[in-house]
Design a protein around this motif. Structure first.
Motif: not given
Length: 360
Positions: A31, A54-55, A57, A102
């Motif tokens: 993440k 990818y994850d 944010r 993350c």
């Protein structure tokens, strides 16, 4: 350690730490938090990360309009494929909360306009230095597996030798550059003092679609796209090594997966040096127009602050994480300019720019 193994280890460590007892989870990618995700490079990086699986944010600057900057209208293939968190890089609590959960942080949030740093240097210290400190402190407290901090070729000042390698002395010639030197050194000090896994990536003059009008290439293209044939610019003799934005985004992704990048600053650039005057000619040719250039005294940097020459040495990036520019050399620069010009010539994009005024 073998270079390829070194560059893959961070992914294996991150995944292994989270995957106990469930072989399906072992295949997931880390993440990633991107600060400054609403900006030019940040928005392209978010898109590249999502496409790579990818994850993601995205940390964007809070504003009362609820705008996510360039992420309000991302590429169609990544719409609703990433998380957005609003905050302020100067707020340590908000930064730490955004970083929770993350594995990797790509820290791009910064004030970058050199002329505005003459006007408001305090804001550059608060954003670029204190903001970076907030990321580093949170990474240390949270046990973040990897942080990549964004530097700039401006930290070198005018080249004392070329190509500019990572051994070149730093020589800040503007308040902006000084704050980036300070941020770089803070990042490296956390690596040496606390073993915080920090790498510093130093792109040379990134350009491409979505770049702000404070930079020279959008300034030239924007004026031409708006119908002007007399272009107002500052100094024409300085040379730059312009790096296309997708090459820069790929540099972040390759650096974040490479252990050998830890504890050091690494250059990425196009391997092509060109003056501002010759850049105008290439852009005019790409856009099929003839233009004249007039120098605007308001756009001239103070004489001691102008960086006269930048030309990247990228051998370290090529060696440790196998990065090389896809838009390298003169031919690559021309391809990148054409794609950039095409984007700016779309009326929907051009209307976001005030081409009739000087943007500091």
């Amino acid at each position: 350690m073998d270079r390829e193994l070194a560059c893959l280890r961070v992914t294996a460590v991150v995944i292994g730490r989270k995957s106990q007892g469930d072989p399906r989870v072992s295949q997931r990618k880390p993440k990633v938090l991107v600060t400054g995700a609403d900006g030019f490079i940040g928005s392209h990086l978010v898109e590249a990360l999502v496409r790579d699986g990818y994850d993601v944010r995205a940390f964007v600057c809070y504003n009362s309009l609820g705008s996510w900057g360039w992420l309000d209208n991302p590429a169609s293939d990544v719409v609703n494929a990433f998380e957005v968190v609003s905050g302020d890089i100067r707020d340590p609590h908000g930064v730490a909360n955004a970083m929770k959960g993350c594995d990797i942080v790509l820290h791009l949030a910064a004030l970058i306009a050199i002329p505005f740093s003459y006007h408001s240097p305090d804001s550059y210290v608060a954003t670029n230095v204190t903001g970076t400190l907030n990321v580093l402190q949170a990474a240390r407290q949270l046990g973040t597996s990897r942080v990549v901090c964004t530097s700039t070729s401006e930290t070198y000042g005018t080249a004392q030798f070329v190509p500019i390698t990572e051994e070149h002395p730093v020589n800040a010639q503007s308040p902006y550059a000084a704050t980036k030197v300070a941020a770089d050194q803070l990042a490296l000090s956390f690596y040496h003092s606390f073993e915080t896994p920090v790498a510093v990536l130093r792109p040379f003059n990134t350009y491409g679609p979505r770049q702000s009008a404070r930079a020279v290439i959008p300034t030239i293209i924007g004026q031409i796209a708006a119908g002007k044939r007399e272009i107002m610019l500052g100094a024409l003799s300085p040379t730059r090594d312009f790096t296309f934005v997708r090459d820069t985004a790929r540099g972040f992704i390759q650096a974040m997966n490479c252990d050998a990048a830890l504890g050091r600053a690494t250059n990425i650039g196009s391997g092509f040096e060109i003056s501002i005057a010759d850049t105008v000619d290439l852009i005019a040719e790409a856009m099929g127009v003839d233009v004249q250039v007039s120098q605007d005294p308001e756009r001239i940097r103070p004489s001691g602050s102008e960086v006269e020459r930048l030309f990247a040495g990228t051998a370290v990036a090529e060696k440790i994480f196998n990065w090389s520019p896809e838009f390298g050399g003169r031919d690559g620069f021309v391809r990148g300019l054409r794609e950039t010009a095409e984007w700016f010539q779309d009326p929907a994009n051009l209307k976001a720019y005030k081409t009739d005024r000087y943007n500091i």
